[in-house]
Write a protein that holds these residues in place. Structure first.
Motif, short mmCIF file in Angstrom:
data_model
loop_
_atom_site.label_atom_id
_atom_site.label_comp_id
_atom_site.label_asym_id
_atom_site.label_seq_id
_atom_site.Cartn_x
_atom_site.Cartn_y
_atom_site.Cartn_z
N ASN A 77 0.84 -1.21 -0.12
CA ASN A 77 0.10 0.10 -0.04
C ASN A 77 0.88 1.24 -0.04
O ASN A 77 0.96 2.09 0.86
CB ASN A 77 -0.75 -0.12 1.35
CG ASN A 77 -1.98 -1.01 1.18
OD1 ASN A 77 -2.77 -1.17 0.23
ND2 ASN A 77 -1.94 -1.98 2.11
N THR A 78 1.46 1.47 -1.21
CA THR A 78 2.56 2.40 -0.99
C THR A 78 2.05 3.89 -1.12
O THR A 78 2.55 4.79 -0.38
CB THR A 78 3.30 2.52 -2.32
OG1 THR A 78 2.38 2.38 -3.57
CG2 THR A 78 4.13 0.75 -2.44
N THR A 79 0.77 4.17 -1.65
CA THR A 79 0.24 5.62 -1.50
C THR A 79 -0.25 5.99 -0.22
O THR A 79 0.10 6.94 0.53
CB THR A 79 -0.90 5.56 -2.56
OG1 THR A 79 -0.60 5.44 -3.76
CG2 THR A 79 -1.78 7.06 -2.56
N THR A 80 -0.97 4.78 0.79
CA THR A 80 -1.28 5.09 1.73
C THR A 80 0.00 5.36 2.74
O THR A 80 -0.04 6.38 3.82
CB THR A 80 -2.08 4.09 2.31
OG1 THR A 80 -3.34 3.52 1.60
CG2 THR A 80 -2.51 4.17 3.88
N ASN A 81 0.91 4.48 2.68
CA ASN A 81 2.19 4.48 3.59
C ASN A 81 2.86 5.84 3.48
O ASN A 81 3.36 6.53 4.18
CB ASN A 81 3.06 3.12 3.14
CG ASN A 81 2.29 2.12 3.64
OD1 ASN A 81 1.50 1.99 4.43
ND2 ASN A 81 3.04 0.93 3.01
#
Length: 398
Positions: free
Chosen positions: A356-360
């Motif tokens: 979950n690269t965007t959230t992280n």
């Protein structure tokens, strides 16, 4: 010694209960996965590797990890615990009285290790011993289950709820999971340290699951009401919390009843004492009914927007929200992959799935430190790091 407590979602994590996935996942097939609440057939060895790395990550951050299967094997050394575990596993409504008696006898003859494996991993009609002549057996396929497996057991957050110095018995909403809470309670109560923790039961069996309960602050709880927790369950839970003096305010939060938003913690989790990460689709639409004790009854106000209601109950000016960016395809994808289901190790320090690269990235931009773990197979049952963990002890958040 001070009894272990859990008063918030973000206090420094000291002890956690996990369940390492095992033979129960090997029972999943395309034929039964939907009934057992899985969207796919996990690669079991990979799921175990990912879980081992998750546990090691927690231990590197000073967290004591207890494994549920170990607790259960210890519990089953006790005759009364064995009898309770077997009684919960043998359903005469499915097996009938005669075959039920035969299955009970077969389980009673097992040692603790073998019995624990059956209570978790189930028992097929093929695996029944000889001598069970039964219409039920003849009319079931050999690979159908006389005792259902519990593949969702790795999501230890749902089946028991730690609040203050108590553990609250969950009432599972889905048939595939209803035996989990009793099995987990049995394992906990036989443990030398865990068994001394008081247990609180809601007054009725209306469903309430741990994934729907957020400990926003000491004495302030939010309860999601949707697919897994009913309004009656939320009300019963609130009464139990007030009676045990574990809370002064409970917020009942309706959530959309669909697979990707099965629990409140699939759309929002706390990442700091005044901050949560939240699915942008519900950021402005979450509502709350505020429940407080009123003599022998309940005072119920609302509904009103969730964040202002929560902030007022928590005694803070604002409950800050970090979202995954503009609502749309990217946010929906990360929601499906448990981007909003984080486990706090301390205020401002969380564990999240690496995918979950965007959230992280948005969490890091907001000043939250993110420790990532793999979740390619662990997430196939729709659960993230918070779902996979039952905190048993946290230090105060401040």
């Amino acid at each position: 010694m001070t009894p272990p407590r859990v008063d918030s979602e973000v206090g420094p994590l000291r002890t956690v209960v996990l369940h390492r996935p095992g033979p129960e996942l090997e029972r999943l097939t395309p034929r039964n996965a939907d009934r057992l609440l899985f969207d796919g057939i996990p690669w079991v060895e990979r799921a175990q590797l990912e879980h081992d790395r998750f546990a090691a990550t927690l231990e590197r951050h000073g967290v004591r990890v207890l494994l549920l299967a170990d607790l259960l094997r210890t519990a089953l050394d006790d005759a009364d615990a064995r009898e309770r575990g077997i009684a919960d596993a043998v359903d005469e409504r499915v097996l009938g009285r005669e075959l039920g008696d035969g299955v009970r006898a077969q389980l009673t003859a097992m040692g603790p290790d073998d019995l624990a494996e059956v209570l978790i991993g189930g028992l097929t009609f093929r695996e029944l011993g000889d001598g069970h002549s039964s219409l039920v057996r003849r009319m079931h396929g050999p690979d159908e289950f006389a005792v259902d497996p519990l593949p969702n057991l790795m999501f230890t957050r749902d089946s028991s709820i730690r609040v203050g110095d108590h553990v609250v018995a969950a009432a599972m909403g889905m048939p595939a999971r209803r035996r989990e809470a009793a099995l987990v309670a049995l394992a906990q109560r036989a443990h030398a340290q865990l068994g001394g923790v008081p247990h609180t039961d809601p007054r009725d069996p209306s469903p309430v699951e741990g994934g729907d309960v957020l400990l926003l602050a000491p004495g302030v709880l939010a309860v999601g009401v949707g697919e897994r927790t009913s309004p009656a369950g939320a009300e019963s839970f609130a009464r139990a919390m007030f009676d045990a003096e574990l809370a002064h305010t409970v917020l009942a939060v309706p959530i959309t009843q669909r697979r990707a938003t099965m629990h409140l913690d699939t759309v929002a989790t706390m990442v700091d004492v005044d901050t949560l990460v939240v699915f942008p689709e519900v950021l402005d639409s979450l509502q709350a009914w505020t429940i407080t004790p009123d003599g022998a009854g309940l005072a119920i106000a609302g509904p009103e927007p969730f964040r202002p209601a929560a902030a007022a109950a928590m005694g803070i000016e604002e409950l800050r929200a970090v979202d995954t960016g503009p609502a749309g395809v990217a946010a929906e994808r990360e929601q499906w992959d448990d981007g909003n289901n984080t486990l706090a190790l301390a205020p401002g320090l969380v564990v999240a799935y690496e995918r979950n690269t965007t959230t992280n990235g948005r969490l890091r931009d907001a000043g939250i430190e993110v420790v990532t773990i793999e979740g390619f197979e662990l997430g196939s049952g729709r659960g993230g790091p918070r779902c996979l963990s039952c905190p048993w002890e946290r230090a105060p958040a401040s």
